[in-house]
Design a protein around this motif. Structure first.
Motif, PDB file in Angstrom:
ATOM      1  N   MET A 172      16.763   2.489  -4.658  1.00 24.50           N
ATOM      2  CA  MET A 172      18.131   2.048  -4.405  1.00 24.50           C
ATOM      3  C   MET A 172      18.211   1.240  -3.131  1.00 24.50           C
ATOM      4  SD  MET A 172      19.269   3.138  -7.096  1.00 24.50           S
ATOM      5  CE  MET A 172      20.674   2.113  -6.818  1.00 24.50           C
ATOM      6  N   VAL A 185      25.499   0.956  -3.024  1.00 21.92           N
ATOM      7  CA  VAL A 185      25.865   1.758  -4.200  1.00 21.92           C
ATOM      8  C   VAL A 185      26.654   2.988  -3.842  1.00 21.92           C
ATOM      9  CG1 VAL A 185      24.075   1.082  -5.795  1.00 21.92           C
ATOM     10  CG2 VAL A 185      23.606   2.853  -4.134  1.00 21.92           C
ATOM     11  N   PRO A 203      24.232   0.959 -10.644  1.00 19.64           N
ATOM     12  CA  PRO A 203      22.927   0.550 -11.182  1.00 19.64           C
ATOM     13  C   PRO A 203      22.672   1.173 -12.547  1.00 19.64           C
ATOM     14  CG  PRO A 203      22.662   2.232  -9.493  1.00 19.64           C
ATOM     15  CD  PRO A 203      24.129   2.040  -9.662  1.00 19.64           C
ATOM     16  N   GLU A 239      19.500  -2.515  -2.849  1.00 23.66           N
ATOM     17  CA  GLU A 239      20.593  -2.859  -1.939  1.00 23.66           C
ATOM     18  C   GLU A 239      20.197  -4.011  -1.025  1.00 23.66           C
ATOM     19  OE1 GLU A 239      23.167   1.239  -1.357  1.00 23.66           O
ATOM     20  OE2 GLU A 239      21.379   0.950  -0.123  1.00 23.66           O
ATOM     21  N   TYR A 286      14.034   7.825  -6.336  1.00 22.41           N
ATOM     22  CA  TYR A 286      15.226   6.992  -6.477  1.00 22.41           C
ATOM     23  C   TYR A 286      15.752   6.390  -5.179  1.00 22.41           C
ATOM     24  CZ  TYR A 286      15.824   8.250 -11.390  1.00 22.41           C
ATOM     25  OH  TYR A 286      15.656   8.388 -12.734  1.00 22.41           O
ATOM     26  N   TYR A 293      28.112   7.497  -8.938  1.00 25.02           N
ATOM     27  CA  TYR A 293      28.089   6.619  -7.759  1.00 25.02           C
ATOM     28  C   TYR A 293      29.499   6.458  -7.208  1.00 25.02           C
ATOM     29  CZ  TYR A 293      23.294   5.643  -8.861  1.00 25.02           C
ATOM     30  OH  TYR A 293      21.971   5.772  -9.108  1.00 25.02           O
ATOM     31  N   ILE A 328      22.641  -4.292 -12.393  1.00 21.67           N
ATOM     32  CA  ILE A 328      23.612  -3.710 -11.467  1.00 21.67           C
ATOM     33  C   ILE A 328      24.989  -4.180 -11.894  1.00 21.67           C
ATOM     34  CG2 ILE A 328      24.284  -3.526  -9.051  1.00 21.67           C
ATOM     35  CD1 ILE A 328      21.270  -4.251  -8.466  1.00 21.67           C
ATOM     36  N   TYR A 345      25.180   8.983  -4.521  1.00 20.00           N
ATOM     37  CA  TYR A 345      24.996   9.458  -5.891  1.00 20.00           C
ATOM     38  C   TYR A 345      25.130  10.971  -5.900  1.00 20.00           C
ATOM     39  CZ  TYR A 345      22.727  10.617 -10.295  1.00 20.00           C
ATOM     40  OH  TYR A 345      22.449  11.117 -11.538  1.00 20.00           O
TER      41      TYR A 345
END
Lengths: 191, 607
Positions: free
Chosen positions: A122, A133, A149, A126, A118, A142, A178, A136
């Motif tokens: 991400m 984000v 997302p 981004e 992940y 988030y 997103i 997480y």
């Protein structure tokens, strides 16, 4: 296509090596080599100089991957392409998926099999959409971002990215979205 | 191919020798010439090898003439070494033609597209001269759909078409051949680029029984009509070789195998299943289908392998003489149980994903191995490299009958290469590609000179050599000294100076094909080979240190050598124009009986 980096490599090696060769050829060759490589325009697409020169025989730890030299290693493109095909298709369904971001005019497409987990995904998103984000975590999802997302899975449901194990995500993800702003709050903020 | 003495070389000899042997005007021969010709014909038809035939044609004019009448198979190693007109003038009864076009380095994008090697003039000339032509094999040629169409209508008895590494045609061209060549026995499309014209070419084969013995289309990157393929297989009782593309699934393959258990060679397509286990349907018994193919000796394909199905091939492993896993990413654990049964393998191709461990297993089992090719799963310079000198050495210790090896790796040692030179005296082909450029022995840090030196010293039958890694002029000195039988030499990123090139050109008397890239060899080296170039098929040098002047000198001194110069990029910066006008990015020169070609594109300068 030899560039200055390669010349340097030769200089280093020559300083440390014992080898046979006719006297008088080395020095001339050296200058000639540097002259040629400085004069001729670099027609090959090779912007970077080599970083992991092996003067001791040990490979230096991985630097940013070198720009590939044309036609090297000498593997036919037919063969290269066929192995690539396998790499991409062997993962099952969710390979290239569309990515949309609320407020952005254009969709993007990414290949999920390129990522291993992940965080990589991400980061890529981004970069692609120029947003953040935040962090997480299990409980609060988030935190600290108005962007969330989400993805649509095989069953047509919209899910939060990060909940399921990566492999399951890759095989079930059909597209990414997103979300932004108030709509996001329902999913993203630790409900 | 062991014997590659080709037409241009032989014709050179003929022209030289026969001029010394003028016909005697006064004494007439005791036998009328046609009797002599009949006798000779009957004798010469037993001579099949090119070398024998070339030798025979030098005896005298009448032998030359009769030999020309009885030569049915012609091999032309470089399509630009002579014109089609010369071919048709000299040989009148050709039934089989093998033409090679572009030089090998074109495969690696070192040659701009549209350079040449068109089949068109050849098919036009042979269509007129040899209506009985049965067989055409082309390698690295540009073949258009129109060419294929002309071929299909010009030769009513046409039997065999083999296209290796060709391009320029699509499924529509293939369809015409399938449809019009009613005697077709062999249609082999191998590693060629075939554009998808969305034509159902499989359905274009005529109805009724076919003469097909071999059908290979694994390089065709478009789906095929499976029902039509099945129907074709059913009505092709002579079919022995079938190589399907990756659009044929395992289930479909099963169907084909059941229909054609007489197959000797099978290309398995995808080797993965579309079967959805959840539905509870019975999966076909793949192992049983393989077991039924009692004559199967050659397996390839595995384009999208699902590893769990691989054991299905076990029933045929003991009979296999040739196994090609080179498109399948197989791990050692999956590989080892399979290879353990393959005692009779002679030819084995694989990806380096089998690791040194897998090579060890090969060494333990495959005692009859003659040819090994290990390709990189990740063909880049900074990949991991799961095979090394360990695997190489293991193979050398286990497979003593090895004759030919191609080995890609990231790291190698002189010790391992030397071990192979000592353990495998039958080696005729040694091609080692250490993918990192200028990489030395990774244990000692020394150049790879010793290893390659050992190869040329100990492998007395060596005819083909490809070198890599960090190499000094010393390596070339050894090659020149010991490589007396070498006919093909490939060099990349190696050597220190012109001496390297001199050693080769002055030392290797049998050298015919020399391909060099990115090595510091310049005009002095090039000039040192002046006495050789007439006897060589071609020389390729790219990104070396050649100047136009030297190349021009060669062209002027050797009128039967065509000297082509070109760069790989089209755009020249105006600023650099003056500085670089003298520099030759790529030199490709070859002997030719008919002078420079007329179809050279703009970017090629013929000096």
């Amino acid at each position: 296509m030899e560039n200055v980096g390669v010349c340097d490599e030769f200089v280093n090696l020559k300083a440390t090596e014992l080898r046979l060769g006719l006297p008088g050829t080395e020095d001339g060759g050296e200058e000639e080599r540097q002259k040629v490589s400085c004069c001729k325009s670099n027609k090959r697409a090779f912007p970077e100089t080599e970083k992991d020169i092996e003067s001791t025989g040990k490979t230096k730890p991985a630097s940013p991957p070198k720009a590939q030299i044309v036609g090297w290693p000498p593997v036919r493109s037919y063969r290269k392409n066929n192995i690539q095909t396998k790499k991409n298709e062997s993962e099952g369904q969710g390979m290239y998926v569309k990515v949309s971001m609320d407020g952005a005019p254009y969709l993007r497409k990414i290949d999920l099999t390129v990522y291993k987990q992940y965080p990589e995904l991400m980061k890529s998103l981004e970069n692609m959409f120029k947003f953040s984000v935040g962090e997480y975590c299990e409980r609060e999802r988030y935190k600290g971002s108005e962007f969330v997302p989400t993805y649509e899975d095989k069953d047509g449901d919209w899910m939060l990215v990060g909940d399921v194990p990566w492999e399951m995500f890759v095989s079930s993800c059909k597209r990414l979205r997103i979300m932004k702003g108030s709509e996001a709050k329902g999913l993203g903020c630790g409900v | 191919m062991a014997e590659e003495e080709d037409l241009s070389e032989m014709t050179n000899d003929v022209e030289r020798h026969l001029k010394l042997d003028p016909p005697k005007p006064s004494s007439s021969p005791p036998c009328p010439s046609h009797v002599l010709e009949n006798v000779l014909e009957n004798v010469l038809k037993f001579l099949t090898t090119r070398r024998d035939r070339n030798a025979v044609s030098l005896v005298s004019r009448s032998w030359h003439h009769v030999e020309a009448q009885t030569r049915f198979e012609v091999f032309i190693g470089n399509c630009y070494s002579l014109s089609p007109a010369r071919l048709t003038r000299r040989f009148t009864r050709v039934r089989s033609l093998f033409l090679k076009g572009k030089p090998r380095f074109a495969d690696f994008n070192l040659m701009p597209p549209d350079w040449g090697a068109q089949f068109a003039p050849w098919v036009a000339a042979t269509a007129r001269a040899y209506p009985w032509l049965e067989k055409v094999s082309l390698k690295r040629m540009f073949v258009s759909d129109d060419d294929l169409a002309l071929l299909a209508v010009s030769f009513p008895g046409f039997k065999e078409l083999v296209l290796l590494c060709c391009e320029g045609f699509g499924t529509s061209g293939v369809a015409v051949v399938a449809n019009k060549c009613r005697q077709l026995k062999v249609l082999d499309l191998i590693e060629s680029e075939v554009t998808d014209d969305e034509v159902d070419w499989i359905s274009c084969f005529p109805e009724g029984e076919t003469h097909l013995e071999s059908l290979s289309f694994d390089c065709v990157e478009s789906p095929i009509n499976f029902k039509a393929l099945e129907g074709l297989v059913v009505r092709s009782p002579c079919l022995k070789k079938l190589r399907t593309n990756r659009f044929v699934s395992l289930e479909e393959l099963h169907t084909l195998m059941v229909r054609a258990p007489q197959l000797t060679s099978l290309g398995t397509g995808a080797f993965s299943s579309t079967h959805d286990g959840a539905q509870g349907e019975q999966e076909p018994d793949y192992a049983s289908a393989f077991r039924a193919c009692r004559s199967l000796v050659c397996l390839s394909g595995f384009r999208e392998l699902t590893a769990e199905y691989l054991p299905a091939i076990s029933p045929v492993c003991a009979n296999l003489t040739s196994l090609n896993f080179s498109y399948a990413n197989i791990s050692p654990d999956v590989f080892k149980p399979i290879i353990r049964n393959c005692h009779n393998i002679r030819v084995f191709w694989a990806l380096d994903s089998i690791c040194d461990e897998g090579l060890q297993a090969v060494a333990e089992t495959c005692k009859e191995l003659r040819e090994l090719r290990i390709f990189p799963f990740d063909p880049s310079e900074d990949s991991e490299g799961p095979v090394s000198g360990l695997g190489l050495q293991a193979i050398s210790e286990g497979c003593k009958k090895l004759e030919s090896i191609l080995y890609f790796c990231q790291r190698m040692t002189n010790v391992a290469v030397t071990a192979m030179s000592e353990n495998c005296p039958q080696l005729t082909v040694f091609r080692l590609c250490i993918m990192g450029r200028h990489r030395p022995d990774h244990v000692t840090g020394k150049p790879m000179d010793d290893g390659f030196g050992a190869i040329v010293k100990n492998c007395k039958k060596l005819t083909r050599l490809a070198v890599s890694g960090l190499l000094t002029d010393q390596a070339f000195s050894l090659i020149g000294e010991y490589g007396k039988l070498i006919r093909t030499l490939s060099v990349a990123f190696a050597g220190d100076s012109d001496m390297g090139l001199r050693y080769i050109l002055e030392g290797c008397p049998k050298l015919e094909k020399l391909e060099i890239r990115d090595s510091p060899f310049g005009d002095v080296g090039l000039r040192s080979g002046m006495h050789r170039y007439n006897d060589m098929r071609f020389v390729w040098m790219s990104s070396c240190r050649l100047s136009r002047g030297a190349c021009r000198d060669i062209a002027h001194t050797l009128p039967s050598v065509v000297v082509e110069a070109f760069g790989s990029d089209d755009d020249d910066d105006d600023d650099d124009e003056d500085d670089n006008a003298d520099y030759v990015e790529t030199l490709y020169m070859y002997r030719s009986l008919d002078g420079p070609r007329k179809d050279a594109p703009k970017f090629v300068t013929i000096l």
